[in-house]
Enzyme design. Structure first.
Site, PDB file in Angstrom:
ATOM      1  CB  SER A  23      10.573  14.435   0.654  1.00  0.00           C
ATOM      2  OG  SER A  23      10.866  15.192   1.788  1.00  0.00           O
ATOM      3  CG  ASN A 110      15.121  11.168  12.380  1.00  0.00           C
ATOM      4  OD1 ASN A 110      15.210  11.854  11.285  1.00  0.00           O
ATOM      5  ND2 ASN A 110      16.407  10.930  12.753  1.00  0.00           N
ATOM      6  CG  HIS A 156     -15.034 -25.381  -9.250  1.00  0.00           C
ATOM      7  ND1 HIS A 156     -13.587 -25.573  -8.920  1.00  0.00           N
ATOM      8  CD2 HIS A 156     -15.763 -25.920  -8.139  1.00  0.00           C
ATOM      9  CE1 HIS A 156     -13.581 -26.396  -7.773  1.00  0.00           C
ATOM     10  NE2 HIS A 156     -14.777 -26.602  -7.371  1.00  0.00           N
ATOM     11  CB  SER A 277     -15.839   0.246 -28.692  1.00  0.00           C
ATOM     12  OG  SER A 277     -15.287   0.302 -30.069  1.00  0.00           O
ATOM     13  CE  LYS A 283     -17.143  -4.403 -26.517  1.00  0.00           C
ATOM     14  NZ  LYS A 283     -15.765  -4.362 -26.767  1.00  0.00           N
ATOM     15  CG  ASN A 285     -16.179  -1.514 -23.619  1.00  0.00           C
ATOM     16  OD1 ASN A 285     -16.735  -2.540 -24.094  1.00  0.00           O
ATOM     17  ND2 ASN A 285     -15.568  -0.784 -24.628  1.00  0.00           N
ATOM     18  CD  GLU A 290     -12.820  -3.706 -18.809  1.00  0.00           C
ATOM     19  OE1 GLU A 290     -12.114  -4.018 -19.498  1.00  0.00           O
ATOM     20  OE2 GLU A 290     -13.840  -3.164 -19.164  1.00  0.00           O
ATOM     21  CE1 TYR A 317      13.530   9.088   8.419  1.00  0.00           C
ATOM     22  CE2 TYR A 317      15.609   9.900   7.936  1.00  0.00           C
ATOM     23  CZ  TYR A 317      14.318   9.546   7.548  1.00  0.00           C
ATOM     24  OH  TYR A 317      13.891  10.142   6.477  1.00  0.00           O
ATOM     25  CD  GLN A 322      12.599  12.338   1.731  1.00  0.00           C
ATOM     26  OE1 GLN A 322      13.085  12.842   2.481  1.00  0.00           O
ATOM     27  NE2 GLN A 322      13.159  12.160   0.248  1.00  0.00           N
ATOM     28  CE  LYS A 325       7.320  11.298   4.778  1.00  0.00           C
ATOM     29  NZ  LYS A 325       8.193  10.639   4.876  1.00  0.00           N
TER      30      LYS A 325
HETATM   31  N1  ARG Z   1      11.865  14.210   4.695  1.00  0.00           N
HETATM   32  C1  ARG Z   1      12.173  13.070   5.412  1.00  0.00           C
HETATM   33  C2  ARG Z   1      11.130  11.974   5.594  1.00  0.00           C
HETATM   34  O1  ARG Z   1      10.456  12.056   4.813  1.00  0.00           O
HETATM   35  C3  ARG Z   1      12.174  13.636   6.903  1.00  0.00           C
HETATM   36  C4  ARG Z   1      13.098  13.213   7.986  1.00  0.00           C
HETATM   37  C5  ARG Z   1      14.413  13.389   7.601  1.00  0.00           C
HETATM   38  N2  ARG Z   1      15.218  13.297   8.612  1.00  0.00           N
HETATM   39  C6  ARG Z   1      16.494  13.222   8.448  1.00  0.00           C
HETATM   40  N3  ARG Z   1      17.404  12.890   9.527  1.00  0.00           N
HETATM   41  N4  ARG Z   1      16.926  13.482   7.351  1.00  0.00           N
HETATM   42  O2  ARG Z   1      11.911  10.881   5.988  1.00  0.00           O
END
Ligand code: ARG
Length: 460
Positions: A23, A110, A156, A277, A283, A285, A290, A317, A322, A325
């Protein structure tokens, strides 16, 4: 590649697994908060005697160096790392040797990741709030300049009753003000530290959770360690706040698109905030509006993705989490980008009062006022409604508006009409007469603007 958790394994992970699992490409943006959290953790470890003060100083100093090296570009975050937490710890250990290996005592990734996201989101909420506030302030400025700019109010999308552009646009100021209050509420609720929850069941070390919470600016600590590491409510809540805010921006965009069309021409966008355009030379726009409208759909997608990701997860967890994010980062990036473009677009647009007024004059938007006039003369509302309806029908057939009728024509429907009807149904009279709290009367709206401005000031 060697892993910190390699002891139990007979083989290295497959390259494809490494990429799939990693990640770091997106959680790297939390590096500052990961390091800040680790510094607080190291201080706590020394405070309770798990590491010595010398060890703490070595760790803390090097973490600070790592932070400034990342910021200066001297240290490049390795895309082969599993995540930002592993990367920082690996660099630390590489630089200070085995002391670095003590940092992760009494901590799990975690609780670490749960901490990092909270710290990161708290900061981003402040950034979003200040943009929304700016947007709302621009709205109040536009409103102040248009207290008497009569326009038709719609239901309306049919012309309904007289309002002013100030009254209309202030509706959005209220939406933005609620957005700010929601964002701040979300921040309040997430302002508790999960650090010390460990993997899920805390630790047997006698750690001081309150200490790290205070160091990191939290109100206090989360109260159940299983909840602490499995809770992403605050991510979903923020995504919902942002989706709602984007929905407001999208509705406003829709009206900017509509009102800048030749069919309305109530507003004209500045050339710097419109596009042309490739084929039609005439035009201009409203692409920005939008795109904001389009991105609202995308952000709603981020929110629903998060709900779908969380809804079936057992405690505590799970790696699915993950996935929180990219979705929340996308929502944050997009809402900030939208606001940064939307605000100057709003600021520079021209309001064409004459066009609003001429539309207001054409739509029988004073018909309710004709009926109310009759009611004030003693007629029951339903009868007055019907009599006015007949007058409107007559006007449509004749191609005139109500105020153009002769007194004789008015009287042909009911004798209750008198000379004062013209004054009573004048658009300005209709407008000024609506001085009930929340109404379009210019003084009423002026008070509202002042109150909203005060509310916004409190959000500093
Ligand atoms: N990269 C992981 C996440 O974003 C971090 C936590 C990972 N924990 C684990 N036990 N694998 O969730």
């Amino acid at each position: 590649m060697a892993k910190m958790w390699e002891g139990r394994f007979k083989k290295c992970v497959d390259g494809v697994v490494n990429d799939f699992n990693s990640s770091v490409s997106f959680d790297m943006r939390m590096y500052k908060w990961d390091i800040t959290g680790s510094i607080a953790h190291a201080k706590m470890l020394a405070k309770v005697g798990i590491i010595s003060e010398e060890e703490r100083d070595i760790i803390v100093n090097e973490l600070k160096n790592i932070l400034s090296d990342i910021e200066s570009g001297e240290l490049v975050i390795d895309m082969n790392a599993e995540d930002i937490h592993m990367f920082v710890e690996e660099v630390l250990t590489k630089r200070v040797g085995s002391v670095g290996k003590k940092l992760h005592t009494a901590r799990s990734r975690n609780d670490q990741v749960a901490l990092d996201i909270r710290l990161y989101l708290k900061e981003e909420i402040d950034n979003i709030v200040s943009l929304v506030r700016e947007c709302a302030e621009v709205v109040t400025d536009i409103a102040e300049e248009n207290l008497e700019s009569v326009m038709p109010g719609y239901t309306h999308l049919q012309r309904a009753q007289p309002v002013t552009f100030a009254h209309y646009i202030m509706a959005y100021a209220h939406m933005f003000s609620r957005d700010i209050s929601r964002l701040r509420d979300t921040k309040e609720r997430m302002n508790f530290s999960p650090l010390g929850a460990g993997a899920l069941a805390t630790t047997t070390y006698d750690i001081d959770r309150e200490f790290t919470a205070k160091e990191l600016g939290f109100y206090g600590v989360t109260k159940n360690s299983i909840d602490s590491v499995s809770d992403r409510d605050f991510v979903l809540e923020l995504a919902s706040d942002i989706a709602l805010l984007m929905m407001h921006l999208s509705r406003m965009s829709e009206e900017i698109i509509l009102f800048s069309s030749w069919e309305f021409k109530y507003i004209e966008l500045d050339d710097a905030y419109a596009t042309g355009s490739s084929i039609m030379p005439q035009k201009k726009n409203p692409d920005i509006a939008e795109l904001v409208r389009g991105k609202a759909g995308r952000v709603i997608g981020d929110m629903t993705g998060l709900f779908a990701m969380m809804k079936g997860l057992p405690l505590a967890y799970n790696k699915d989490m993950q996935e929180d994010k990219e979705a929340i980062f996308d929502a944050i990036d997009n809402v900030k980008m939208c606001l940064k473009t939307f605000i100057p677009m709003l600021k520079t647009m021209t309001v064409i009062k004459e066009n609003m007024l001429s539309a207001a004059k054409k739509g029988f938007i004073n018909a309710t006022d004709v009926a109310d006039y009759l009611v004030k003369k003693g007629m029951p509302f339903r009868d007055a409604y019907k009599a006015t309806g007949n007058l409107v029908k007559y006007c449509i057939d004749k191609g005139v508006v109500l105020e153009e009728l002769t007194l004789g024509e008015f009287k042909s429907v009911t004798d209750s009409f008198e000379d004062d009807v013209y004054e009573a149904i004048d658009l300005m009279t209709c407008l000024k007469g609506r001085k009930v709290i929340g109404g379009p009367n210019p003084d009423t709206v002026k008070t509202d603007i002042e109150e909203v401005r005060k509310e916004l000031e409190r959000y500093e």
